[in-house]
Every structure is written in structure tokens, then in C-alpha cells.
Design an enzyme around this catalytic site. Structure first.
Site, PDB file in Angstrom:
ATOM      1  N   HIS A  29      17.316 106.133  57.083  1.00 37.97           N
ATOM      2  CA  HIS A  29      16.831 107.511  57.246  1.00 37.97           C
ATOM      3  C   HIS A  29      15.332 107.543  57.528  1.00 37.97           C
ATOM      4  O   HIS A  29      14.693 108.583  57.395  1.00 37.97           O
ATOM      5  CB  HIS A  29      17.159 108.348  56.004  1.00 37.97           C
ATOM      6  CG  HIS A  29      18.623 108.663  55.878  1.00 37.97           C
ATOM      7  ND1 HIS A  29      19.200 109.122  54.714  1.00 37.97           N
ATOM      8  CD2 HIS A  29      19.636 108.574  56.773  1.00 37.97           C
ATOM      9  CE1 HIS A  29      20.506 109.302  54.906  1.00 37.97           C
ATOM     10  NE2 HIS A  29      20.793 108.976  56.145  1.00 37.97           N
ATOM     11  N   SER A  58      25.073 109.574  46.082  1.00 34.81           N
ATOM     12  CA  SER A  58      26.121 110.557  45.789  1.00 34.81           C
ATOM     13  C   SER A  58      27.305 110.381  46.732  1.00 34.81           C
ATOM     14  O   SER A  58      28.399 110.870  46.453  1.00 34.81           O
ATOM     15  CB  SER A  58      25.563 111.971  45.908  1.00 34.81           C
ATOM     16  OG  SER A  58      25.110 112.190  47.229  1.00 34.81           O
ATOM     17  N   GLN A  81      18.766 104.600  51.944  1.00 33.40           N
ATOM     18  CA  GLN A  81      18.670 105.956  52.503  1.00 33.40           C
ATOM     19  C   GLN A  81      17.308 106.554  52.174  1.00 33.40           C
ATOM     20  O   GLN A  81      16.995 107.649  52.626  1.00 33.40           O
ATOM     21  CB  GLN A  81      19.756 106.843  51.903  1.00 33.40           C
ATOM     22  CG  GLN A  81      21.159 106.356  52.156  1.00 33.40           C
ATOM     23  CD  GLN A  81      22.172 107.247  51.473  1.00 33.40           C
ATOM     24  OE1 GLN A  81      22.425 108.372  51.892  1.00 33.40           O
ATOM     25  NE2 GLN A  81      22.749 106.765  50.402  1.00 33.40           N
ATOM     26  N   ASP A 105      10.886 106.134  50.797  1.00 33.93           N
ATOM     27  CA  ASP A 105       9.718 106.006  49.908  1.00 33.93           C
ATOM     28  C   ASP A 105       9.029 104.644  49.929  1.00 33.93           C
ATOM     29  O   ASP A 105       8.015 104.454  49.242  1.00 33.93           O
ATOM     30  CB  ASP A 105      10.118 106.367  48.467  1.00 33.93           C
ATOM     31  CG  ASP A 105      11.278 105.519  47.933  1.00 33.93           C
ATOM     32  OD1 ASP A 105      11.423 104.354  48.349  1.00 33.93           O
ATOM     33  OD2 ASP A 105      12.032 106.034  47.086  1.00 33.93           O
TER      34      ASP A 105
END
Ligand code: NAD
Length: 273
Positions: A124, A217, A106, A109
Site C-alpha cells: 500500500h 482484519s 499493508q 509506516d
């Protein structure tokens, strides 16, 4: 922290797996200095998502609170530009020497690729990829270019005209050029998932026999549905997270400690710190 029998159980699952999907969220990059969104020190505390997680919210912030926008852009770009892979990214890349691994992340970076993982689905998107308004690929930025931008953005926060300064600084990433609007290929609230990564990731999650979920999460949808899809097709699930876990085995603790220990325990491959 985990107990030895839990680690042994997870190592057995990894050693006997045929196809592994490692599914990562913000937590895998926390030890690289990139803040997660929902933890106590999380990003959303300072920059509420209703204001900063959609293009519409960002435009409104630009118009009404330009200095706040400059602070937000710096807070996103700065840590990602300066980050280097940590022990967790390196351990995930090392797993490829012993088993077939697909990374579904997700994160935006680029740290999994930098650590050496070969198949990475960025569902993402990526902060380094610049696309047209219609989503067509235009070019890639290097981490060095992003770092240069971050240094200038730091000064933009203090400038007399922060919006003008910020927009001029981020122009290689976001702005209007000869070919119309260009922007980073990142998925904000209300956007479609990044393709073809998302379709490929869904298929690979259905095919795998082991999923290792790291630092997620589990509240960001539709990404949070991937472990459920994998389990529905019979895959085992290991979760690695200091705060919460589920699946067949939960290894509580920081990813940079747990993942090297798991790779060593499964394959006898000792990871350097
Ligand atoms: P989140 O912030 O909602 O949750 C992070 C999770 O990581 C939590 O469950 C937390 O307990 C765990 N965690 C914290 N430190 C950890 C560590 N050292 N090791 C292992 N786990 C740790 O993140 P999310 O679920 O990934 O969702 C937020 C969204 O924000 C994602 O979709 C992602 O695109 C984006 N995001 C990306 C980055 C990045 O690119 N590095 C950073 C922040 C957020």
C-alpha cells in the site's frame, strides 16, 4: 491468550519452514502507538472512509471542511512520524537469522525496515516516499522531517486559515512544485496497488511454505487474498491477532507479546523486551 500446545505447534511450523512470508496489517504497529482502522478505538470511527479514504473525498473535505482536513492529516502523520518499532517488528527482523523471510506489509509506516527487516514489500506504499502525479519516484522523506511536519500540523489545526496552513506545512509531501503535482506514494480506495511491491509480493506468497499473518482484519482487498493464494499453493498459515484468527494455527494476543515468544520457542532466540 494462546495455550502452550498451540505455541508449540506454531513453533514447529516455523522451525521446519523453508521460506516464510510475514504478512502484516495495522495491528503489528498498534503497540507502536499507531491506531488501527477498524478496532473500537479505530481511525474510521473518527474519520469515515467514505469521506477520507479517497483523493476525491479529501479534495471535497479540503473545500468544505478545511479544519477537519487539517485534523485528519495530523491524525495520520502525527502517530506515524513519532512511532518506533515495537517488539513484534524486532522479532520479525530477528527471524531472518534462522530462516528466509519476506515481509509483505499493508502498512505505510516504515517500521519493518527500521527494525532491520531486509526484504519488505509495501503493497500500500509508504508515507515517506514522494512520487509525481504519474507515480514516478521523486525523493524520500526522513522520519525526522515527518516529525517536524507533524509538530507544525498540530498548530495548523488551531490556525485561522487551517487549509492554507496545512497545505504550506505538507508541501514537502504533497503539493505543486516545479515538476507538477507531487504526493506520498500511498494507496487510497480506488487506487492501483503499489508496484513493483504488489507483483513481487504475489509471487512470493505463491512460493512460500509458511505464511504468518499478523494484525490484519482481512477485509481490505485485494491484499486479503494473499493468505488464500499462499494456502492454495500448499503453504501453512499461522495467524496472530487478539480478536480473530484462522488458518492452521491461531495465536490470540498482541503481536508484541506473541511474536517474541514464537521466535524464542522456534529457535531458542531470546528477545529483549
Ligand atoms: P485494520 O485496522 O482493518 O485491522 C487491524 C487488525 O489488527 C484487527 O484484526 C485487530 O484485531 C488487530 N490488532 C489490533 N491490535 C493488535 C495487536 N496489538 N497485535 C496484533 N493484532 C492487533 O487493519 P488492516 O487489516 O491492516 O487494514 C487497514 C488498512 O489501513 C491497511 O491496508 C493499511 O494500509 C492501513 N493502515 C496502516 C497503518 C500503518 O501504516 N501503521 C495503520 C492503520 C491502517
Amino acid at each position: 491468550m494462546y495455550d502452550p500446545s498451540t505455541m508449540a505447534q506454531a513453533a514447529r511450523l516455523l522451525r521446519t519452514a523453508r521460506e516464510v512470508v510475514v504478512f502484516t496489517g495495522a495491528g503489528v504497529s498498534a503497540e507502536s502507538g499507531i491506531p488501527t482502522f477498524r478496532d473500537d478505538q479505530g481511525f474510521w470511527r473518527e474519520f469515515p472512509p467514505e469521506q477520507f479514504a479517497s483523493w476525491r473525498g479529501l479534495v471535497q473535505t479540503a473545500l468544505w471542511r478545511p479544519r477537519r482536513l487539517a485534523e485528519f492529516v495530523y491524525a495520520v502523520v502525527g502517530p506515524i512520524a513519532a512511532a518506533q518499532p515495537n517488539a513484534a517488528h524486532r522479532a520479525i527482523a530477528a527471524m531472518e537469522q534462522d530462516v528466509a523471510v519476506t515481509v509483505v506489509t499493508q502498512n505505510i509506516d516504515g517500521l519493518h525496515q527500521q527494525a532491520g527487516s531486509t526484504i519488505v514489500r509495501e503493497i500500500h506504499g509508504s508515507l515517506f516516499e514522494v512520487v509525481s502525479q504519474q507515480g514516478k519516484f521523486l525523493h524520500l522523506l526522513s522520519r525526522r522531517e515527518l516529525l517536524h511536519m507533524a509538530k507544525k500540523l498540530n498548530r495548523a489545526r488551531e490556525a485561522w486559515f487551517p487549509l492554507a496552513h496545512t497545505l504550506a506545512t505538507v508541501r514537502p509531501l504533497l503539493g505543486v512544485g516545479r515538476r507538477g503535482i507531487h504526493r506520498p506514494k500511498i494507496v487510497l480506495f480506488g487506487d492501483a496497488m503499489a508496484e513493483p511491491a504488489w507483483s513481487l509480493a504475489q509471487e512470493e506468497c505463491r512460493q512460500c511454505d509458511l505464511m504468518i499473518q499478523v494484525g490484519c482484519s482481512g477485509v481490505v482487498w485485494p491484499a486479503a487474498g494473499l493468505p488464500l493464494e499462499a494456502q492454495a499453493q500448499g503453504a501453512k498459515l499461522i495467524t496472530i491477532d487478539p480478536h480473530e484468527g484462522g488458518g492452521d494455527v491461531w495465536l490470540p494476543g498482541p503481536a508484541g507479546v506473541i511474536l517474541p515468544a514464537l521466535v524464542e520457542s522456534a529457535f531458542g532466540r531470546r528477545m529483549e523486551g
